[in-house]
Write an enzyme that holds these catalytic residues in place. Structure first.
Site, short mmCIF file in Angstrom:
data_model
loop_
_atom_site.label_atom_id
_atom_site.label_comp_id
_atom_site.label_asym_id
_atom_site.label_seq_id
_atom_site.Cartn_x
_atom_site.Cartn_y
_atom_site.Cartn_z
N LEU A 230 0.84 -1.19 0.00
CA LEU A 230 0.00 0.00 0.00
C LEU A 230 0.88 1.25 0.00
O LEU A 230 1.97 1.23 0.58
CB LEU A 230 -0.90 0.02 1.24
CG LEU A 230 -1.83 -1.16 1.44
CD1 LEU A 230 -2.58 -1.03 2.76
CD2 LEU A 230 -2.82 -1.29 0.29
N ASP A 231 0.41 2.30 -0.66
CA ASP A 231 1.07 3.59 -0.55
C ASP A 231 0.63 4.22 0.78
O ASP A 231 -0.37 3.83 1.36
CB ASP A 231 0.68 4.48 -1.73
CG ASP A 231 1.50 5.76 -1.77
OD1 ASP A 231 2.72 5.68 -1.55
OD2 ASP A 231 0.92 6.82 -2.01
N LYS A 232 1.40 5.19 1.26
CA LYS A 232 1.06 5.81 2.54
C LYS A 232 0.18 7.05 2.35
O LYS A 232 -0.96 7.08 2.80
CB LYS A 232 2.34 6.21 3.30
CG LYS A 232 2.03 6.84 4.67
CD LYS A 232 3.28 7.35 5.35
CE LYS A 232 3.75 8.67 4.76
NZ LYS A 232 2.81 9.80 5.09
#
Length: 419
Positions: A230-232
């Site tokens: 996942l991206d932050k």
């Protein structure tokens, strides 16, 4: 059937191409080119961004997007690179720093020498990666196409065998039975159902706010096992700076909101978002790149900025009822340990409060990640933010530390996923 299946797929790819065009629209369409005439007189000419050439000098003012890749030759500022890196904090730049098209200058005017334009820019290369991903077909769709081709050939042969056999049994029914074999064994379900199922899945995901770039990702998700990265910024977090922690005098909040009202800096926007509007008016406001801002509000000298900047601008002394230096130092360490950006506030020469700004975790993030893990996936995180900040967010969200990586460029994120 195969043609209809491919038509459905091409429509999905056009949607993906439209999203790529939208990302391209985030880069500016015009630029301010610095020119000199024969007498050496300088002037600024606004031109179309596509007319820029390598080696030309461009002026980028505060609040403007950068029109081309370049190197800073004059000035210092802070750059919002979230479009490219997802990093929530602005980055300080000075002469010699490299800038990318599409990022935003948030503090003060700089000039840069153009090193790449158009398709040669970093953002264009990234968009080509996105476009390439959107054209990928799921392995199961390719398999269905190949199987359909072989299946169709086999059924034609079987139909001919049926026709020949029934010519000896009942010649009047031979053609009817041969056609019946073709109808019953038509590979429509095989050739149409697979791409249709992919498109329905992608459409349902889009209605839930998930943009899936390729059917191969859907096929991997259906396996229910492996690693999901996942991206932050904007995914696990809100994607904008907010006041996560406040320590000290609460009564100075309206003073801070008043002095930050007209600033375009991301930290100023984060303070205003959290502190709300103020009826007070600020005057004699001055801003220092990479430091902070100060001015007069209701007759009081207010300084807001990094702790080191505020210390330089203020008389540092304890006063009864005010915060002492040891406690202020503790606040600063606490903010840093939590991956927050510390912002000090001083009024009339005395530091009275400190705000810790950060990209706040979404309230449903931890629960969503726990559900993903519960169905058999390992969850990791890739981010352009500093590794300490990323580690703090990962711990709060319940993400595996060994699968958490910070300080990554978009290209490095792609490499990490491929790895």
């Amino acid at each position: 059937a195969l043609l209809v299946g491919r038509l459905i797929q091409s429509r999905q790819q056009r949607w993906a191409a439209d999203s790529v065009e939208l990302l391209f629209s985030l880069t500016p369409t015009s630029a301010r080119r610095v020119e000199r005439d024969d007498s050496g007189t300088e002037r600024i000419v606004e031109i179309a961004a596509e007319s820029l050439e390598v080696g030309q000098i461009v002026e980028v003012r505060a609040g403007d997007s950068i029109p081309a890749d370049g190197v800073v030759v004059q000035g210092a500022s802070q750059i919002d690179q979230s479009l490219l890196t997802g990093e929530s904090r602005p980055v300080s730049v000075a002469v010699g720093a490299s800038l990318s098209a599409g990022t935003v200058n948030v503090a003060s005017t700089v000039r840069l020498r153009v090193v790449a334009t158009g398709e040669g820019t970093r953002v264009a290369r990234l968009m080509s990666l996105v476009s390439e991903a959107s054209r990928r077909r799921a392995p199961i769709v390719r398999l269905a196409d190949r199987a359909s081709s072989w299946f169709l050939g086999g059924m034609i042969v079987l139909s001919l065998v049926t026709f020949v056999a029934w010519r000896f049994i009942d010649p009047s029914a031979a053609l009817e039975y041969a056609i019946a074999v073709l109808v019953v064994t038509c590979p429509c379900a095989l050739g149409l159902a697979t791409p249709l199922a992919m498109s329905v899945g992608l459409g349902r995901a889009a209605r839930m706010g998930l943009l899936v770039k390729g059917g191969d990702a859907v096929q991997r998700l259906a396996a229910r096992g492996g690693i999901i990265f996942l991206d932050k910024t904007g995914t696990i977090t809100f994607g904008q700076m907010r006041v996560v922690r406040w320590a000290g005098d609460e009564s100075v909040r309206p003073l801070v909101a008043a002095i930050e009202r007209d600033s375009s800096h991301p930290i100023a926007r984060g303070l205003l978002e959290s502190l709300g509007e103020s009826d007070l008016i600020a005057s004699e406001v001055s801003q220092t790149t990479g430091g902070g801002i100060e001015g007069l509000v209701a007759g009081r000298r207010v300084v807001v900025g990094s702790p080191s900047y505020v210390r330089e601008r203020c008389r540092l002394r304890d006063q009864p009822g005010r915060v002492d230096h040891a406690l202020l130092a503790g606040w600063e360490r606490e903010a840093a340990d939590g991956g927050l950006t510390p912002v000090a506030i001083a009024v009339d020469g005395v530091m009275v409060a400190m705000a810790g700004l950060g990209d706040e975790l979404r309230p449903d993030a931890a629960a969503a990640i726990a559900r993903i893990k519960a169905i058999g996936w390992r969850v990791g995180m890739l981010s352009g933010d500093h590794e300490d900040v990323v580690a703090g967010v990962a711990a709060a969200a319940g993400i595996d530390a060994e699968l958490t990586f910070g300080g990554l460029s978009p290209e490095a994120k792609v490499a990490k996923v491929r790895e």
